[in-house]
Write a protein that holds these residues in place. Sequence first.
Motif, PDB file in Angstrom:
ATOM      1  N   TYR A 110       3.366 -14.770 -70.161  1.00 13.79           N
ATOM      2  CA  TYR A 110       2.301 -15.879 -69.792  1.00 13.79           C
ATOM      3  C   TYR A 110       2.985 -16.545 -68.725  1.00 13.79           C
ATOM      4  N   ASP A 123      -1.442 -16.259 -66.008  1.00 13.42           N
ATOM      5  CA  ASP A 123      -2.190 -15.230 -65.486  1.00 13.42           C
ATOM      6  C   ASP A 123      -3.082 -14.955 -66.542  1.00 13.42           C
ATOM      7  N   SER A 124      -4.494 -14.819 -66.554  1.00  8.46           N
ATOM      8  CA  SER A 124      -5.401 -14.428 -67.484  1.00  8.46           C
ATOM      9  C   SER A 124      -5.491 -13.053 -67.477  1.00  8.46           C
ATOM     10  N   ASN A 125      -4.959 -12.164 -66.809  1.00 13.23           N
ATOM     11  CA  ASN A 125      -5.071 -10.709 -66.925  1.00 13.23           C
ATOM     12  C   ASN A 125      -3.727 -10.013 -67.279  1.00 13.23           C
ATOM     13  N   VAL A 126      -2.924 -10.538 -68.248  1.00 15.16           N
ATOM     14  CA  VAL A 126      -1.833  -9.892 -68.773  1.00 15.16           C
ATOM     15  C   VAL A 126      -1.947  -9.762 -70.246  1.00 15.16           C
ATOM     16  N   LEU A 144      -4.319 -11.172 -73.355  1.00 20.03           N
ATOM     17  CA  LEU A 144      -5.528 -11.786 -72.675  1.00 20.03           C
ATOM     18  C   LEU A 144      -6.316 -10.657 -71.913  1.00 20.03           C
ATOM     19  N   MET A 145      -5.834  -9.518 -71.886  1.00 20.09           N
ATOM     20  CA  MET A 145      -6.700  -8.467 -71.149  1.00 20.09           C
ATOM     21  C   MET A 145      -7.660  -7.978 -72.154  1.00 20.09           C
ATOM     22  N   GLN A 171     -11.045 -10.899 -72.538  1.00 20.79           N
ATOM     23  CA  GLN A 171     -11.762 -11.549 -71.160  1.00 20.79           C
ATOM     24  C   GLN A 171     -13.148 -12.113 -71.502  1.00 20.79           C
ATOM     25  N   VAL A 205     -12.328 -15.511 -72.327  1.00 25.58           N
ATOM     26  CA  VAL A 205     -11.795 -16.515 -70.970  1.00 25.58           C
ATOM     27  C   VAL A 205     -12.665 -16.606 -69.979  1.00 25.58           C
TER      28      VAL A 205
END
Length: 212
Positions: free
Chosen positions: A34, A38-41, A44-45, A48, A51
């Motif tokens: 983290y 990055d909110s797409n790793v 966190l994927m 969403q 998020v």
Amino acid sequence: MLSFKRNTFTFLKILLIIGFGYFFWLMLTITLEYIPLDSNVSFLMIKQTEVIERPEYLTFFYTHVYTSIFVLLSGFLAVIRKDFGLKNLHRNMGKVYIFLILLFAAPSGMYMGFFANGGFSSKVSFIILGVLWWFSTYKAYQLARQKRFKEHKQWMWRSFALTLSAITLRMWKVIIVYLFHPNPMDVYQIIAWLGWIPNLLLIEYLITKKHL
């Protein structure tokens, strides 16, 4: 005989340090995923919805992730204290441990519990975990202030048992998935409770038997 017991105890402590070091390194690699933000790793994927719909979620998430790794390390250094002649380190690391949990790690963990995967059962478990984590840590702090150090030590062990749920939860996940291949949401419901209840039961047993 006494020398044998002493050598065995020393050997077990060394194994404990090696084991903790290995699992701490694994947790550190997870944390480093983290950085940078990055909110797409990774985890966190699959979060969403939170998020996107809850702007505060990422703040609580990063607060929890970034502080918990220091909680894990400072807690370990605090609880091994006198066994290695580290009294001053114990005091300083204990302050860091308590400060981070009470103000950051536990509150952010409780918030995240409301959005845990696995439905109502998982949410309840993680919220209870957060409350017990905060309370046991505060109790340890309160007893230290009162110089009731034996009780302080016991409550610190309870707190650290809950801290270790970050590790044991992932261990149980690997074991359950490997052996039973359940539905992912079922896994969350199981490990949400397995991650911390056995830890706490073990510590209570050791305290009852006066090993701690």
